[in-house]
Scaffold this active site. Structure first.
Site, PDB file in Angstrom:
ATOM      1  CD  GLU A  99      -2.918  -1.232   2.257  1.00 20.12           C
ATOM      2  OE1 GLU A  99      -3.976  -1.807   2.020  1.00 20.12           O
ATOM      3  OE2 GLU A  99      -2.665  -0.697   3.346  1.00 20.12           O
ATOM      4  CB  CYS A 112       2.777   7.513   3.248  1.00 15.14           C
ATOM      5  SG  CYS A 112       3.301   6.442   4.570  1.00 15.14           S
ATOM      6  CB  CYS A 119       7.130  -4.673   9.119  1.00 16.41           C
ATOM      7  SG  CYS A 119       8.455  -3.818  10.001  1.00 16.41           S
ATOM      8  CB  CYS A 123       6.187  -1.950  16.393  1.00 16.22           C
ATOM      9  SG  CYS A 123       7.883  -1.535  15.922  1.00 16.22           S
ATOM     10  CB  CYS A 126       2.815  -1.278  13.882  1.00 16.90           C
ATOM     11  SG  CYS A 126       2.902  -1.033  12.094  1.00 16.90           S
ATOM     12  N   GLY A 171       6.891  -1.617   6.389  1.00 17.89           N
ATOM     13  CA  GLY A 171       8.282  -2.066   6.394  1.00 17.89           C
ATOM     14  C   GLY A 171       9.244  -1.164   7.131  1.00 17.89           C
ATOM     15  CD  GLU A 172      13.372   0.247  10.096  1.00 16.08           C
ATOM     16  OE1 GLU A 172      12.460   0.657  10.825  1.00 16.08           O
ATOM     17  OE2 GLU A 172      14.255   1.006   9.654  1.00 16.08           O
ATOM     18  CB  SER A 203       9.868   6.835   9.371  1.00 16.36           C
ATOM     19  OG  SER A 203       9.423   6.527  10.667  1.00 16.36           O
ATOM     20  CG  ASN A 302      -4.284   6.036  13.207  1.00 17.79           C
ATOM     21  OD1 ASN A 302      -5.169   6.845  13.472  1.00 17.79           O
ATOM     22  ND2 ASN A 302      -3.122   6.400  12.689  1.00 17.79           N
ATOM     23  CB  CYS A 345       0.374   6.288  11.184  1.00 17.32           C
ATOM     24  SG  CYS A 345       0.829   7.882  10.651  1.00 17.32           S
TER      25      CYS A 345
HETATM   26  N1  SAH Z   1       9.445   0.965  10.301  1.00 20.91           N
HETATM   27  C1  SAH Z   1       9.451   2.373  10.202  1.00 20.91           C
HETATM   28  C2  SAH Z   1       8.431   2.965   9.225  1.00 20.91           C
HETATM   29  C3  SAH Z   1       7.014   2.430   9.278  1.00 20.91           C
HETATM   30  S1  SAH Z   1       5.932   2.952  10.563  1.00 20.91           S
HETATM   31  C4  SAH Z   1       9.301   2.983  11.571  1.00 20.91           C
HETATM   32  O1  SAH Z   1       9.060   2.262  12.520  1.00 20.91           O
HETATM   33  O2  SAH Z   1       9.469   4.185  11.704  1.00 20.91           O
HETATM   34  C5  SAH Z   1       5.612   4.640  10.289  1.00 20.91           C
HETATM   35  C6  SAH Z   1       5.116   5.372  11.535  1.00 20.91           C
HETATM   36  O3  SAH Z   1       3.760   5.007  11.892  1.00 20.91           O
HETATM   37  C7  SAH Z   1       5.967   5.055  12.733  1.00 20.91           C
HETATM   38  O4  SAH Z   1       6.230   6.145  13.533  1.00 20.91           O
HETATM   39  C8  SAH Z   1       5.085   4.073  13.446  1.00 20.91           C
HETATM   40  O5  SAH Z   1       5.504   3.910  14.721  1.00 20.91           O
HETATM   41  C9  SAH Z   1       3.719   4.705  13.256  1.00 20.91           C
HETATM   42  N2  SAH Z   1       2.620   3.779  13.571  1.00 20.91           N
HETATM   43  C10 SAH Z   1       2.644   2.449  13.414  1.00 20.91           C
HETATM   44  N3  SAH Z   1       1.475   1.909  13.823  1.00 20.91           N
HETATM   45  C11 SAH Z   1       0.683   2.924  14.232  1.00 20.91           C
HETATM   46  C12 SAH Z   1      -0.663   3.001  14.711  1.00 20.91           C
HETATM   47  N4  SAH Z   1      -1.421   1.920  14.848  1.00 20.91           N
HETATM   48  N5  SAH Z   1      -1.150   4.218  15.021  1.00 20.91           N
HETATM   49  C13 SAH Z   1      -0.390   5.308  14.837  1.00 20.91           C
HETATM   50  N6  SAH Z   1       0.874   5.303  14.374  1.00 20.91           N
HETATM   51  C14 SAH Z   1       1.413   4.123  14.071  1.00 20.91           C
END
Ligand code: SAH
Length: 377
Positions: A99, A112, A119, A123, A126, A171-172, A203, A302, A345
Site C-alpha cells: 500500500e 507515504c 515488516c 512493533c 502496528c 516495512g523498516e 522513518s 490508529n 499510520c
Molecule cells: N518501520 C518504520 C516505518 C514504518 S511505521 C518505523 O518504525 O518508523 C511509520 C510510523 O507510523 C511510525 O512512527 C510508526 O511507529 C507509526 N505507527 C505504526 N502503527 C501505528 C498506529 N497503529 N497508530 C499510529 N501510528 C502508528
C-alpha cells in the site's frame, strides 16, 4: 535431444538510479550519460515504450526493446478518503500487494511509501507488524510507487503534485538499505522527481548501525519511531530496542547532525491510552531529548482489528504536548488522515503471504490470552 528455447529475462530499467543505470549502459557498450536521458523519459515523461525516446538512436532503441523493459507495479485498488487522502493498493509481480498513501494538505502533497512486503520488527501497536513479513521490495517496486502515484495524479483534471515523500509505509526502510537509498536518490534526482532532501523523510524504528551508514551517504530528514521514554517500556512497544537500546539510538541521532547541522530529526511518539501518555512519561522524554535538536510528533494511535491498545483522549494528548512545549520542545500532534479507508499510520497491511508465520502464531496467542488484552469499553 531437443532443448527448450532460452527465455532471456529482460532488465527492468526502473530498477536503477542514475549511477546504476549509467553502469548498466557501460556494460552493454553505451556511454553512461544515456542514463540521464532515459531516466528523464521514464520518470518525468512516463514513457513505457522505447520507441518514443526520440533523442536516442534507433539502433539503441531497438537494442533496449530487446534487452530491457519498463515495468511498474499494477494499481489494483485506488480509494479516496473523505478527507482527500488516497490509498493505492499495488500488485507486485510475485502476487503480493503493498500500500501507498497520498496525503494532500494546503501547502503540500505527501506520499507515504512502503519499503518491504510486511515488516519483521513486530512493533506491538502496528498493524503491519502483526501481519508478518515476506520480503524486501526492490528499487523498481519502491520508486514504482512514486511513479504510479505521480503519473496517475498528474494526468487528472485537477492534478495533484507530490512535493514530499515519507518512507513511512509498510516495512523498516533501514533493513532494506541499498534499495531504499537508490530509490531515494531517484526521488531527489532532477532528471526524475527533483524532491528536495528537506522534503524527503526516512522513518526508522531504530536500526542503529544503519543510521550511522545513512549519515555518511545521504542528507535526508530522519524520523525516529521513539514511542517510549525509557528502555523497559520501549522494549515492550518496539522490540528492536532490546538489540539497540535508547542510549545507543540517541548517540546515533547526535551523530546524524555532527557534520550537517541542518539535517532534520523528528521523534515520533504514538499516544497509547494509559501506556505511554502520562505526565511522568513526558517528563522523562524532556530529560532524554534535552541535548538533541529535534521536533516531536505526537501520533494519536490508529486502532486496527485485534489490537490491545486504545487511543489516548484528546485532553491527555494536549496535556502531554503542553508539558513538552513548556520545556521548550517543539511538539505537534499529527492529524489523523484517511482512517475511514484504513490508510492512516500503522493501518497499512496490503495482502501478502507471511513467511514468518507470525500472524498465525499471534492469532493463537490472542485466543489463549484474550482476557488479558481486552480493555474495558
Ligand atoms: N518501520 C518504520 C516505518 C514504518 S511505521 C518505523 O518504525 O518508523 C511509520 C510510523 O507510523 C511510525 O512512527 C510508526 O511507529 C507509526 N505507527 C505504526 N502503527 C501505528 C498506529 N497503529 N497508530 C499510529 N501510528 C502508528
Amino acid at each position: 535431444m531437443t532443448t527448450a528455447p532460452q527465455v532471456i529475462e529482460k532488465v527492468n530499467l526502473l530498477n536503477f538510479d542514475r549511477k546504476g543505470l549509467g553502469e548498466y549502459f557501460v556494460s552493454i557498450g553505451e556511454p553512461a550519460y544515456r542514463a540521464s536521458q532515459v531516466i528523464q523519459w521514464i520518470h518525468q515523461l512516463g514513457a513505457k515504450d522505447f520507441d518514443i525516446m526520440t533523442n536516442i538512436s534507433k539502433t539503441l532503441r531497438a537494442r533496449m526493446q530487446e534487452l530491457c523493459e519498463i515495468k511498474t507495479p499494477e494499481v489494483i485498488f485506488d480509494r479516496l478518503s473523505k478527507d482527500g487522502t488516497r490509498k493505492f493498493l499495488l500488485k507486485l509481480s510475485c502476487g503480493n500487494s503493498i500500500e501507498t498513501v497520498y496525503i494532500p494538505e494546503d501547502d503540500r502533497g505527501t506520499l507515504c511509501v512502503s519499503s518491504q512486503v510486511g515488516c519483521s520488527l513486530n512493533c506491538t501497536f502496528c498493524s503491519t507488524g502483526t501481519q508478518g513479513y515476506n520480503r524486501n521490495l526492490n528499487i523498481a517496486e519502491i520508486i514504482g510507487q512514486v511513479y504510479v502515484a505521480h503519473h496517475l495524479m498528474a494526468t487528472e483534471e485537477k492534478p495533484r503534485p507530490i512535493t514530499n515523500v515519507v518512507m513511512m509505509g509498510m516495512g523498516e526502510p533501514l533493513l532494506n538499505f541499498d534499495n531504499v537509498v537508490a530509490a531515494m536518490n531517484l526521488m531527489q534526482d532532477d532528471f526524475a522527481y527533483g524532491i528536495s532532501k528537506y522534503r524527503l523523510t526516512l522513518s526508522t524504528a531504530g536500526v542503529v548501525p544503519k543510521i550511522y551508514e545513512l549519515a555518511k551517504i545521504s542528507d535526508v530528514a530522519l524520523a525516529i519511531s521513539l514511542h517510549a521514554p525509557n528502555d523497559a517500556l520501549r522494549c515492550e512497544l518496539v522490540p528492536i530496542n532490546k538489540k539497540y537500546p535508547i542510549a545507543e539510538l540517541m548517540a546515533a541521532c547526535k551523530d546524524y547532525f555532527k557534520d550537517a547541522p541542518r539535517r532534520h530529526i523528528t521523534m515520533e511518539y504514538v499516544m497509547l491510552k494509559g501506556v505511554n501518555d502520562q505526565p511522568e512519561h513526558a517528563r522523562q522524554l524532556i530529560k532524554l531529548l534535552s541535548d538533541i535538536n529535534c521536533k516531536i510528533n505526537l501520533i494519536p494511535f490508529n486502532p486496527f482489528p485485534g489490537t490491545r491498545y486504545q487511543r489516548s483522549d484528546r485532553t491527555t494528548i494536549d496535556a502531554f504536548r503542553d508539558i513538552l512545549m513548556r520545556a521548550g520542545l517543539q511538539t505537534v500532534t499529527r492529524k489523523t488522515r484517511g482512517d475511514d479507508i484504513d490508510a492512516a499510520c500503522g493501518q497499512l497491511a496490503g495482502e501478502f503471504k507471511d513467511r514468518t508465520k507470525r500472524s498465525a502464531k499471534l492469532a493463537a496467542i490472542a485466543v489463549t490470552t484474550k482476557s488479558k488484552f481486552t480493555t474495558p469499553e
